[in-house]
Design an enzyme around this catalytic site. Structure first.
Site: not given
Ligand code: PLP
Length: 387
Positions: A53, A107, A179, A204
């Protein structure tokens, strides 16, 4: 155990993806061994108590070094999900009374976090319709500590001029966080465009196989240490097995994303000529309003696109999705397999039809995460379903 001899930043992205951070085991194995122990001898640890952790196990060290090097950053932390990266990354900067500038087409999970920031943390957030220096100047206050960006956006693939925004923020002494999930480090290099902090949903493109959840933050060592303290308290760490899976997956990010770039461009061009398609949103198309900026700030246009089926017949839309054979109608994105979602049913299902229309999200809009299959086979699948 010894670290792979390659030095970061002196080698190309694919070499970083394969080698940087890897810890060779005592046996000479070329992969970082999985170290799942939660009970770890600590008498010689000099106060940095080893515990998963606390983000200080070897699997975390290996993959966070790789991710920092991929983005060209000083330091990185890998967390349980993209949302935990967003939460820790923002809470490491903003305190009660502070103010954040953010685009409104963010998002969905981030949008929900904004409500939490307002209600539970007394952090004020202004959501801006069009991210330009003018609109930022209209909303900035003495309390503004952060400009938060996301480009290309979900699901319409709108493009924000990163360098223009980071320059404005620098002139005003405000930090910027981006992001970078949709573009991935292969296609977009936010540090070179002036950003201070990069965030990823590693679920992703970094994970890339639709089988793990993770998040990442990249920034200065001082900033990442602040994030680590917060994340350790909230318990946002990722387990050794998934860290190892993520490290393995990132090794192929360059080849995967380059194939997705090529597939998506070919498919977007094909779709835009098809009479059954009303509109294609893909920054690689010359008709896309953000094409020129995308060409300047991205080295590839990515594997994400969206398109609108002609007409307004939801039965036709559902029929089209039912007829697909290779492409799955499934949540998430960035995997090796092609997937589609209907944003009106998924990411934007809490809005009314009218609210969605204001954002440009019609019921006929389909978001498409293009995989690494052969472009011809994806096109054949589309062609059959569109008949
Ligand atoms: C999926 C996504 C998130 C969140 O991520 P998780 O791994 O699902 O918590 C944030 N920003 C974008 C652009 C995303 O596609």
């Amino acid at each position: 155990m010894s670290e792979s001899k390659h030095k970061q930043n002196t080698i190309g992205l694919n070499s970083i993806a394969v080698h940087t951070g890897t810890i060779h085991d005592a046996f000479g194995g070329v992969n970082t061994p999985i170290q799942p122990s939660t009970a770890i001898e600590y008498l010689s640890s000099n106060g940095n108590i080893p515990y998963p952790r606390n983000f200080n196990i070897p699997n975390h060290e290996a993959v966070s070094k790789k991710i920092a090097a991929l983005e060209g950053g000083e330091s990185a932390i890998v967390l349980a999900t993209g949302m935990s990266a967003i939460a820790a990354g923002i809470l490491a900067i903003a305190k009660p009374g502070d103010h954040i500038l953010m685009q409104n087409n963010i998002y969905g999970g981030t949008r929900a976090f904004v409500e939490l920031l307002r209600e539970k943390h007394n952090i004020n957030v202004t959501l801006i319709t069009s991210m330009t220096p003018d609109s930022l100047a209209q909303s900035v206050t003495n309390e503004t500590v952060l400009v938060y960006l996301e480009t290309p956006t979900n699901p319409l693939l709108e493009i924000i001029d990163i360098a223009l925004i980071t320059q404005w923020a620098k002139d005003n002494g405000i930090l910027t966080m981006i992001d970078n999930t949709f573009a991935s480090p292969v296609n977009q290099r936010p540090f070179e465009l002036g950003c201070d902090i990069i965030m990823h949903s590693a679920t992703k493109y970094m994970g890339g196989h639709s089988d793990l959840m993770a998040g990442a933050l990249i920034g200065t060592a001082v900033y990442i240490e602040k994030c680590r303290k917060i994340s350790a308290i909230y318990g946002m760490s990722l387990n050794a097995v998934d860290l190892s899976l993520l490290e393995r997956s990132i090794k192929t990010i360059g080849v995967r994303v380059n194939q997705q770039n090529a597939n998506a461009l070919e498919i977007a061009e094909w779709l835009s000529k098809h009479p059954g398609i009303a509109k294609v949103h893909y920054p690689g198309l010359q008709s896309h309003p953000g094409h020129d900026i995308a060409k300047r700030q991205m080295s590839g246009f990515g594997g994400m696109m969206s398109f609108e089926l002609a007409g307004n017949d939801m039965e036709y839309r559902n029929d089209f999705l039912q007829k697909l054979r290779m492409i799955s109608v499934a949540t998430s994105l960035g995997g090796v397999e092609s997937t589609m979602t209907i944003p009106a049913q998924t990411s934007h299902n809490l809005l009314t039809s009218e609210e969605r229309a204001l954002l440009g999200i019609t019921d006929m809009l389909i978001r498409f995460s293009v995989g690494i299959e052969d472009a011809q086979d994806i096109i054949h699948d589309l062609e059959r379903a569109l008949q």
